[in-house]
Design an enzyme around this catalytic site. Structure first.
Site, short mmCIF file in Angstrom:
data_model
loop_
_atom_site.label_atom_id
_atom_site.label_comp_id
_atom_site.label_asym_id
_atom_site.label_seq_id
_atom_site.Cartn_x
_atom_site.Cartn_y
_atom_site.Cartn_z
N GLU A 1 0.88 -1.13 0.10
CA GLU A 1 -0.09 0.16 0.01
C GLU A 1 0.74 1.18 0.09
O GLU A 1 0.70 2.32 -0.62
CB GLU A 1 -0.86 0.08 1.19
CG GLU A 1 -1.90 -1.09 1.24
CD GLU A 1 -1.46 -2.38 1.99
OE1 GLU A 1 -0.26 -2.60 1.90
OE2 GLU A 1 -2.25 -3.08 2.51
N CYS B 1 0.43 1.48 7.05
CA CYS B 1 -0.23 1.81 5.90
C CYS B 1 -1.59 2.39 6.22
O CYS B 1 -2.10 3.26 5.41
CB CYS B 1 -0.75 0.52 5.19
SG CYS B 1 0.79 -0.58 4.42
N1 LIG Z 1 -1.49 -5.08 4.12
C1 LIG Z 1 -0.21 -5.53 4.25
N2 LIG Z 1 -0.19 -6.02 5.31
C2 LIG Z 1 1.54 -6.38 5.63
N3 LIG Z 1 1.85 -6.77 6.48
C3 LIG Z 1 3.39 -7.14 6.26
N4 LIG Z 1 3.51 -6.51 5.02
C4 LIG Z 1 2.13 -6.09 4.65
C5 LIG Z 1 1.70 -5.40 3.35
O1 LIG Z 1 2.70 -5.18 2.42
N5 LIG Z 1 0.46 -5.09 3.23
#
Ligand SMILES: Nc1nc2[nH]cnc2c(=O)[nH]1
Length: 157
Positions: free
Chosen positions: A56, A87
């Site tokens: 994201e 994120c």
């Molecule tokens: N949504 C999401 N959770 C994660 N947890 C570890 N890496 C990611 C990622 O790239 N996206």
């Protein structure tokens, strides 16, 4: 005309391809504005040696470059999995309109990507967190904010 489900499927496909490519974890995200995909990325944490390179965040960075803007109002994010707390913060700072996600945080936890320790940290007082955040007051700690508030040509974000 693509549907929300079509875009989400593309994010899942990106996540699956990412496992093959070895760039990072099993996650994919894309950003759509006015029916057009303006950014798409898999997770690139291990490939880039960057713990912030979640799918994201990478898609948000790419979309901002595409639009030459630091905000993504009018855009929708599609992600293969519910955004993690980092994120989530990036999504709010980017001012995205909406997020569609496929897998839940519980699905991620079952696959070894458990964010619950971060969610649990958020309500704690900073100094009580596992990574202690220690507030050391300095004589001039407010100076950057004072300079910012007095700056007539600042770019608000
Ligand atoms: N949504 C999401 N959770 C994660 N947890 C570890 N890496 C990611 C990622 O790239 N996206």
């Amino acid at each position: 005309m693509s549907t929300h489900s079509d875009y989400l499927q593309q994010a899942i496909d990106l996540a699956a391809e990412n496992v093959e490519s070895g760039q990072g974890g099993p996650y994919g995200a894309l950003i759509v504005k006015e029916g057009k995909i303006i950014a798409a990325s898999g997770n690139q944490v291990t490939g880039r040696l960057d713990p912030t390179a979640h799918a994201e965040v990478m898609a948000i960075r790419m979309a901002c470059q595409t639009l030459n803007d630091y905000q993504l109002t009018g855009c929708t994010l599609y992600t293969s999995c519910e955004p993690c707390p980092m994120c989530l913060g990036a999504i709010y700072w980017a001012r995205l309109d909406k997020v569609y996600y496929a897998c839940s945080r519980e699905d991620a936890a079952a696959a070894g990507f458990d964010d619950s320790f971060i969610y649990d940290e958020i309500p704690l007082p900073p100094a009580a967190r596992r990574i202690a955040m220690l507030n050391l007051k300095q004589g001039n700690d407010l100076k950057p904010f004072e300079l910012w508030n007095a700056k007539p040509d600042k770019i608000l974000y």
